[in-house]
Design a protein around this motif. Structure first.
Motif, PDB file in Angstrom:
ATOM      1  N   VAL B 123       0.852  -1.205   0.000  1.00 51.97           N
ATOM      2  CA  VAL B 123       0.000   0.000   0.000  1.00 51.97           C
ATOM      3  C   VAL B 123       0.884   1.251   0.000  1.00 51.97           C
ATOM      4  O   VAL B 123       0.630   2.210  -0.747  1.00 51.97           O
ATOM      5  N   ALA B 124       1.949   1.201   0.812  1.00 48.82           N
ATOM      6  CA  ALA B 124       2.886   2.341   0.835  1.00 48.82           C
ATOM      7  C   ALA B 124       3.522   2.507  -0.548  1.00 48.82           C
ATOM      8  O   ALA B 124       3.719   3.635  -1.022  1.00 48.82           O
ATOM      9  N   GLY B 125       3.825   1.394  -1.203  1.00 51.96           N
ATOM     10  CA  GLY B 125       4.393   1.429  -2.554  1.00 51.96           C
ATOM     11  C   GLY B 125       3.434   2.073  -3.541  1.00 51.96           C
ATOM     12  O   GLY B 125       3.835   2.892  -4.376  1.00 51.96           O
ATOM     13  N   ILE B 126       2.149   1.729  -3.433  1.00 51.46           N
ATOM     14  CA  ILE B 126       1.144   2.312  -4.332  1.00 51.46           C
ATOM     15  C   ILE B 126       1.071   3.826  -4.127  1.00 51.46           C
ATOM     16  O   ILE B 126       1.025   4.603  -5.086  1.00 51.46           O
ATOM     17  N   LEU B 127       1.120   4.242  -2.861  1.00 50.65           N
ATOM     18  CA  LEU B 127       1.034   5.680  -2.575  1.00 50.65           C
ATOM     19  C   LEU B 127       2.271   6.427  -3.081  1.00 50.65           C
ATOM     20  O   LEU B 127       2.165   7.516  -3.642  1.00 50.65           O
ATOM     21  N   LEU B 128       3.450   5.798  -2.902  1.00 48.77           N
ATOM     22  CA  LEU B 128       4.677   6.440  -3.388  1.00 48.77           C
ATOM     23  C   LEU B 128       4.690   6.488  -4.915  1.00 48.77           C
ATOM     24  O   LEU B 128       5.110   7.483  -5.519  1.00 48.77           O
TER      25      LEU B 128
END
Lengths: 249, 238
Positions: B123-128
């Motif tokens: 999820v953090a990857g998607i946001l970044l």
């Protein structure tokens, strides 16, 4: 692109504390529009409003305009097609920057120039009204009250909850008019008088416009119709080829 | 959403159905073509393809963003940047829906992958990834508006990036020409989501390159903002 296009749009100031300031003050404003994608053709620059800036053709839509509109004034802008009427209105409304000069507008502006702007065909009348509430940043009314007002005024019945792609041109103009004329502003700007839908609605629309004009502190109406301007306004500015030719009561 | 429903007839379900069909059909065919183990290749492709599809949709939208921004000129109180914000939100929502389809395929083919996955990391990857794309939205809008001829080649450009980025093939297939991957920023962006999902962790190079892309993108946006503003105000006349 040439540095002449780097000027900001009109400065819009709040009325608070500036009650005696003119509604609109324009000092030596020039608006130049680059004709992007238009290749140079022999003879194009024979029109004095068109010149070259590097490889770009540029149209000088307004040239050295100076103008002051006091609070409470009703001003008509008269001129032939291409004389710069709409450009002047867009300049005052903050939709177009001046290439040089200064434009200061004191108070809120409501511009009825393209009332169909911002509508989405796939959305219903109700959803378009909600969207317009956000786009106009309406503060006086909640979104519920705004939508209820649009619904009542436009009188579209069940169509209000159908996509506006299903509307007839008359129904669409009812909705667009209703959405654009709810909130009054200090300065009201109109590009031609709005004639919408059928006779019964036109009468209602006329009353609403008159009410908006009465409540505004400044009113600008651009038109080709000399008679309309003499009736609706107390001062008529005549534009020709981007310059002010006359300014008379 | 309404426009999506109007164009596809499916609305929000469209990205989900599209990925489900592509991953099952194209993934199976490519596994056969490359002689890969299907329970290894399909999870890889199921994660890679939604990321690629969302990336490519965002770039296509950004390339035409100035046309949409122009429509908001009649509303001076609204920033034209709202177009990019809406695109960013659509990117995240559509990617989550596509990821749901991918998870369904992986659950059917190789559920152990899901047991090992680092979901907060993904999820953090998607946001970044979304932040990196948002940072480049203005430069992309400027480039494809200032040189509008490039719009004709956008499809071919995206296809070229698709081919040279490990989406349809696994990175270890290019051992002898590893530089093609090492110098491809899209690989690192893709690894932001793929790493946590397939390896259970985010690789540091991927994080570093993505953050660098965000910073450079913001800087480029700042430099091009005024020039792009003029492009929005004065559209092509011919």
């Amino acid at each position: 692109m040439a540095p002449v296009f780097r000027q900001p749009a009109a400065r819009h100031l709040p009325v608070d504390g500036l009650a005696k300031a003119p509604a609109v003050r324009i000092v030596n404003a020039t608006v130049e529009i680059p004709l992007r994608g238009v290749a140079y053709v022999r003879g194009a620059t024979q029109d004095s409003r068109i010149h070259r800036s590097g490889r770009q053709l540029v149209l000088r839509a307004l040239s050295g305009i100076s103008l002051e509109i006091g609070r409470g004034e009703r001003v008509g802008i008269l001129g032939a097609n291409g004389s710069g009427k709409t450009t002047l209105l867009r300049l005052i409304a903050g939709m177009l920057p001046a290439s040089s000069g200064e434009v200061v507008v004191t108070g809120t502006v409501s511009a009825l120039i393209t009332i169909g702007a911002g509508t989405v065909p796939a959305l219903s009348g109700r959803r378009n009204a909600e969207l317009r509430h956000a786009l106009l940043a309406v503060r006086r009314l909640s979104v519920e009250d705004y939508v209820a007002d649009v619904e009542a005024f436009a009188e579209l019945g069940a169509f209000f909850d159908l996509p506006i792609g299903t509307y007839s041109p008359g129904m669409l103009s009812r909705l667009q008019f209703a959405m654009s004329t709810i909130e009054h502003a200090d300065i009201l700007i109109m590009d031609e008088w709005l004639g919408v839908a059928d006779r019964a609605f036109q009468e209602k629309a006329h009353h609403r416009l008159m009410s908006l004009i009465e409540r505004s502190e400044g009113f600008l109406l651009a038109s080709h119709d000399d008679h309309l301007l003499r009736t609706m306004t107390g001062r008529v500015i005549t534009l020709t080829r981007g310059r002010i030719l006359g300014d008379a009561p | 959403m309404a426009e999506l429903r109007r164009s596809s007839g499916l609305g929000l379900i469209a990205p989900f159905v599209s990925v489900l069909a592509h991953v099952i059909v194209l993934g199976s065919v490519m596994a056969l073509v490359f002689g890969e183990q299907i329970d290894v290749f399909l999870p890889f492709f199921a994660i890679s393809f939604p990321v690629w599809q969302s990336f490519s949709n965002f770039v296509t939208e950004a390339a035409y963003a100035n046309d949409r921004t122009h429509r908001y000129l009649d509303f001076p109180r609204v920033s034209g940047s709202i177009v990019h914000l809406v695109a960013g939100l659509s990117f995240v929502i559509a990617l989550l829906l596509r990821a749901a389809a991918a998870l369904l395929v992986i659950a059917a083919i190789n559920p152990s992958v899901l047991a090992r996955a680092d979901y907060p990391g993904a999820v953090a990857g998607i946001l970044l990834l979304g932040a990196a794309l948002m940072a480049w939205a203005v430069p992309i809008a400027y480039l494809f508006d200032r040189f509008r001829l490039l719009r004709s080649f956008l499809g071919q450009m995206l296809l070229a990036v698709y081919i040279i980025t490990p989406v349809l093939w696994q990175p270890d297939r290019l051992k002898s020409h590893r530089w093609i991957i090492d110098w491809n920023p899209m690989f690192y962006l893709m690894e932001l989501v793929r790493g946590p999902m397939l390896e259970g962790r985010t690789a540091w190079p991927s994080l570093a390159v993505s953050l660098l892309l965000v910073v450079v993108g913001i800087l480029t946006s700042w430099l091009l903002f005024s020039a792009n503003r003029r492009l929005v105000i004065y559209r092509w006349m011919a």
